[in-house]
Design an enzyme around this catalytic site. Structure first.
Site, mmCIF file in Angstrom:
data_model
loop_
_atom_site.group_PDB
_atom_site.id
_atom_site.type_symbol
_atom_site.label_atom_id
_atom_site.label_comp_id
_atom_site.label_asym_id
_atom_site.label_seq_id
_atom_site.Cartn_x
_atom_site.Cartn_y
_atom_site.Cartn_z
ATOM 1 N N ARG A 1 -35.978 -34.922 36.166
ATOM 2 C CA ARG A 1 -34.694 -35.269 36.782
ATOM 3 C C ARG A 1 -33.459 -34.665 36.101
ATOM 4 N NH1 ARG A 1 -34.315 -41.440 38.655
ATOM 5 N NH2 ARG A 1 -34.153 -41.818 36.411
ATOM 6 N N ASP A 2 -33.646 -33.844 35.092
ATOM 7 C CA ASP A 2 -32.474 -33.195 34.506
ATOM 8 C C ASP A 2 -32.856 -31.842 33.891
ATOM 9 O OD1 ASP A 2 -29.770 -32.999 34.011
ATOM 10 O OD2 ASP A 2 -29.861 -34.048 32.074
ATOM 11 N N ILE A 3 -33.615 -31.048 34.645
ATOM 12 C CA ILE A 3 -33.997 -29.716 34.170
ATOM 13 C C ILE A 3 -32.800 -28.780 34.320
ATOM 14 C CG2 ILE A 3 -35.460 -27.714 34.598
ATOM 15 C CD1 ILE A 3 -37.669 -29.633 35.454
#
Length: 205
Positions: free
Chosen positions: A144-146
């Site tokens: 969810r935060d690449i």
């Protein structure tokens, strides 16, 4: 953000809890903690040690979230494309420390900003990150935060390799769980359409 309390205690914590390590300086800082570079005085190996001082102590939400992130990263440790965690624990009923792999070339964002990437590294980094992403998908983990800031670059067998890090927003879903709706999570520029729109999503996002 500067975290005076954590910075002041960084050296004594490394001496008291991680007695085999010498503190060599700060690598970065966040809202509730900092990451330091430490060297093993016996083997000369270098580790990155994260110290977290949750504002509400070890019973607060921030501590539980930090433990959940650490536990999830340990579950992914079988992948060579994830930044490894060697050990973690608590100290003085107020600190969480995490001993991690030290990645000596910083983040992918640093490398891109400095223009230090060479053409032969692009396909190998793409393969490594794709492989790591597949490993997360198999374990039903949604990062969810690449983004470039959460991908670390390190030297391995004489070559630079890319590894995922920072699972602070990651979640793990079960095989039987239906697609989830968690609203927005992550950095807008790098969000998938499902995350940005608030539509139901699964580990395939």
């Amino acid at each position: 953000a500067e975290v005076t309390g954590v910075q002041t205690c960084a050296l004594p914590i490394c001496r008291s809890v991680l007695t085999d390590f010498a503190w060599e300086g700060k690598l970065g800082a966040g809202a509730f903690g900092m990451v330091s570079k430490c060297r093993n005085i016996h083997t000369n190996s270098i580790r990155a040690i994260k110290l977290v001082m949750p504002p509400n102590g070890l019973e607060g939400t921030e501590f539980k979230e930090a433990v959940a992130e650490t536990t999830l990263q340990q579950k992914l440790a079988a992948s060579q494309d994830m930044c490894k965690i060697y050990s973690w624990g608590t100290f003085a009923d107020k600190f969480l420390y995490v001993m991690m792999e030290f990645c000596d070339h910083g983040t992918l964002a640093d490398v891109l900003r400095d223009g230090m990437i060479i053409s032969s590294e692009r396909p190998s980094w793409t393969l490594q990150l794709s492989r790591g992403l597949k490993h997360m998908e198999i374990l039903k983990v949604i990062h969810r935060d690449i983004k470039p800031d959460n991908i670390l670059i390190t030297n391995q067998d004489g070559q630079r390799v890319a590894k995922y890090s920072d699972l602070g927003l990651a979640i793990q879903v079960s095989d039987t769980q239906k697609p989830l709706t968690h609203g927005e999570a992550g950095t807008p520029m790098y969000m998938s359409p499902e995350l940005e729109s608030g539509k139901p999503y699964s580990s395939n996002t």
